[in-house]
Design an enzyme around this catalytic site. Structure first.
Site, PDB file in Angstrom:
ATOM      1  N   SER A  44      39.147  32.266  34.953  1.00  0.00           N
ATOM      2  CA  SER A  44      38.482  32.176  36.249  1.00  0.00           C
ATOM      3  C   SER A  44      37.545  30.980  36.206  1.00  0.00           C
ATOM      4  O   SER A  44      37.988  29.873  35.913  1.00  0.00           O
ATOM      5  CB  SER A  44      37.752  33.491  36.547  1.00  0.00           C
ATOM      6  OG  SER A  44      37.187  33.466  37.845  1.00  0.00           O
ATOM      7  N   HIS A 100      41.987  32.218  39.013  1.00  0.00           N
ATOM      8  CA  HIS A 100      41.434  32.598  40.313  1.00  0.00           C
ATOM      9  C   HIS A 100      41.271  31.358  41.183  1.00  0.00           C
ATOM     10  O   HIS A 100      40.634  30.384  40.775  1.00  0.00           O
ATOM     11  CB  HIS A 100      40.086  33.288  40.133  1.00  0.00           C
ATOM     12  CG  HIS A 100      40.181  34.605  39.459  1.00  0.00           C
ATOM     13  ND1 HIS A 100      39.094  35.245  38.921  1.00  0.00           N
ATOM     14  CD2 HIS A 100      41.241  35.433  39.227  1.00  0.00           C
ATOM     15  CE1 HIS A 100      39.462  36.403  38.394  1.00  0.00           C
ATOM     16  NE2 HIS A 100      40.766  36.527  38.559  1.00  0.00           N
ATOM     17  N   ASP A 157      37.834  40.707  35.587  1.00  0.00           N
ATOM     18  CA  ASP A 157      39.290  40.749  35.722  1.00  0.00           C
ATOM     19  C   ASP A 157      39.934  40.342  34.398  1.00  0.00           C
ATOM     20  O   ASP A 157      39.489  39.415  33.740  1.00  0.00           O
ATOM     21  CB  ASP A 157      39.726  39.793  36.836  1.00  0.00           C
ATOM     22  CG  ASP A 157      41.197  39.899  37.182  1.00  0.00           C
ATOM     23  OD1 ASP A 157      41.802  40.946  36.902  1.00  0.00           O
ATOM     24  OD2 ASP A 157      41.736  38.926  37.749  1.00  0.00           O
TER      25      ASP A 157
END
Length: 193
Positions: free
Chosen positions: A17, A44, A137
């Site tokens: 991310s 992401h 995540d």
């Protein structure tokens, strides 16, 4: 931590991310054929911005890089990137599928979704790598990979630009490898040969 021997995966699933573009450029730099494994990446991304990851990663890697397509085969020697706005899954028949299911931890594509599908479809033949990021995540998905006998690797939180993601993974699973980015690069380049 007891590390397994260097794995020989069919597929390497990588999630990142915040700070992930630079980390991934480091990992992919200098990849050359032959490469017997495939690589699938979830990073992401904001849905409204053009996805230039294929172009950016192609400049560093000497193997084909493409955006994953629904029903497209997972081919050895290729790098696949999740399209913005879609969850990326690997199916049992070694093809990709895309999903518009709701975001997971505010993210679509979700690293957890990719990792969990890889664990379910590939079992011990997957290497999951979780890099820098500012949310949690990927932690649950990495635990699923470990539970199915796959190999797990996490960027050392002290080495990560944003340590939240690797730290969350370390709370859930004892990975096979906790390494700085340079060590993860060496692991990746060795494992895919």
């Amino acid at each position: 931590m007891t590390a397994k021997p260097v794995p020989a995966p069919e597929l390497v699933a990588i999630g990142a991310s915040a700070g992930g573009v630079d980390a991934l450029l480091t990992l992919l730099d200098g990849l050359l054929p032959p490469m017997r494994a495939s690589i699938a990446i979830v990073l992401h991304l904001a849905e409204r911005h053009p996805n230039r990851l294929v172009e950016v990663f192609s400049m560093r890697a000497g193997v084909p890089v493409a955006e994953a397509q629904p029903h497209g085969p997972v081919r050895p020697g290729h790098i696949y990137v999740a399209p913005a706005g879609y969850h990326l899954l690997v199916e049992a028949d070694r093809s990709f599928s895309l999903s518009c299911e709701p975001p997971v931890l505010f993210s679509r594509p979700s690293i957890d979704v990719l990792f969990e599908s890889c664990a379910d479809s590939l079992g011990s033949r997957v290497l999951g790598m979780l890099l820098t990021g500012a949310n949690e995540d990927g932690a649950c998905g990495l635990a699923r990979i470990a539970g199915h006998g796959g190999t797990t690797a996490v960027q050392d939180p002290h080495d990560a630009s944003y340590p939240t993601m690797p730290t969350a993974a370390l709370r859930l699973v004892q990975p096979d490898y906790v390494l700085p980015l340079a060590g993860l690069r060496q692991l990746l380049h060795t494992a895919i040969r």
